[in-house]
Design an enzyme around this catalytic site. Sequence first.
Site, PDB file in Angstrom:
ATOM      1  N   GLY A 299       0.714  -1.142   0.009  1.00 45.40           N
ATOM      2  CA  GLY A 299      -0.064   0.000  -0.198  1.00 45.40           C
ATOM      3  C   GLY A 299       0.841   1.334  -0.074  1.00 45.40           C
ATOM      4  O   GLY A 299       0.248   2.370   0.018  1.00 45.40           O
ATOM      5  N   GLN A 300       1.975   1.178  -0.055  1.00 45.20           N
ATOM      6  CA  GLN A 300       3.039   2.294  -0.151  1.00 45.20           C
ATOM      7  C   GLN A 300       2.834   3.181  -1.195  1.00 45.20           C
ATOM      8  O   GLN A 300       2.389   2.602  -2.255  1.00 45.20           O
ATOM      9  CB  GLN A 300       4.407   1.990   0.240  1.00 45.20           C
ATOM     10  CG  GLN A 300       4.945   1.098   1.554  1.00 45.20           C
ATOM     11  CD  GLN A 300       4.668  -0.102   1.488  1.00 45.20           C
ATOM     12  OE1 GLN A 300       3.960  -0.894   0.374  1.00 45.20           O
ATOM     13  NE2 GLN A 300       5.231  -1.030   2.241  1.00 45.20           N
ATOM     14  N   LYS A 301       2.711   4.449  -1.209  1.00 47.78           N
ATOM     15  CA  LYS A 301       2.616   5.171  -2.242  1.00 47.78           C
ATOM     16  C   LYS A 301       3.504   5.153  -3.438  1.00 47.78           C
ATOM     17  O   LYS A 301       3.061   5.085  -4.704  1.00 47.78           O
ATOM     18  CB  LYS A 301       2.515   6.681  -1.815  1.00 47.78           C
ATOM     19  CG  LYS A 301       1.277   7.266  -1.034  1.00 47.78           C
ATOM     20  CD  LYS A 301       1.540   8.806  -0.630  1.00 47.78           C
ATOM     21  CE  LYS A 301       0.418   8.894   0.189  1.00 47.78           C
ATOM     22  NZ  LYS A 301       0.176  10.459   0.337  1.00 47.78           N
ATOM     23  N   SER A 302       4.657   4.760  -3.127  1.00 50.33           N
ATOM     24  CA  SER A 302       5.563   4.355  -4.366  1.00 50.33           C
ATOM     25  C   SER A 302       5.452   3.223  -4.882  1.00 50.33           C
ATOM     26  O   SER A 302       5.748   3.144  -6.227  1.00 50.33           O
ATOM     27  CB  SER A 302       6.852   4.468  -3.652  1.00 50.33           C
ATOM     28  OG  SER A 302       7.032   3.310  -2.637  1.00 50.33           O
ATOM     29  N   LEU A 303       4.683   2.309  -4.436  1.00 54.24           N
ATOM     30  CA  LEU A 303       4.100   1.144  -5.182  1.00 54.24           C
ATOM     31  C   LEU A 303       2.815   1.175  -5.787  1.00 54.24           C
ATOM     32  O   LEU A 303       2.567   0.189  -6.670  1.00 54.24           O
ATOM     33  CB  LEU A 303       4.162  -0.099  -4.362  1.00 54.24           C
ATOM     34  CG  LEU A 303       5.454  -0.488  -3.432  1.00 54.24           C
ATOM     35  CD1 LEU A 303       5.112  -1.604  -2.262  1.00 54.24           C
ATOM     36  CD2 LEU A 303       6.394  -0.677  -4.501  1.00 54.24           C
TER      37      LEU A 303
END
Length: 149
Positions: A34-38
């Site tokens: 769920g990280q924004k970078s992913l």
Amino acid sequence: MGLLTILKKMNALFLFLFLHTETRFKLNIWDVGGQKSLRSYWRNYFESTDGLVWVVDSADRLRLEDCRKELSTLLLEERLAGATLLVFANKQDLRGALSKDDIREVLALDDIKTHHWCILGCSAVTGENLLTGVDWLLDDIAARIFTAD
């Protein structure tokens, strides 16, 4: 602890399910993070998706609005049209966690008319409601797919 813990717990549940039932399903499960970078990579996993499991940290009030926005955007994806949505309101075993009804309201789940959905409070640590959720997800997908033929 979140989706990865749920997947580890469900591994044992799936083994039990497949050894004790006549119905066989082919499941491809992706933990896309769920990280924004992913998030830009999520689209790589949408093809032929019949079900989506969305895990919410019920104890993290600060990220719920971001969670709502991302889910709303995700459900607009053409390749996810009609996919069954299971929302796990995780960490119900923690004091101060929002209830599944609170999560339902924050995520505006009642406004979703394009997908069958269900929300269940759960605990990845204890396994509470994980099997119930998987049963509902598979039953809903099977009903949609087999009645559409």
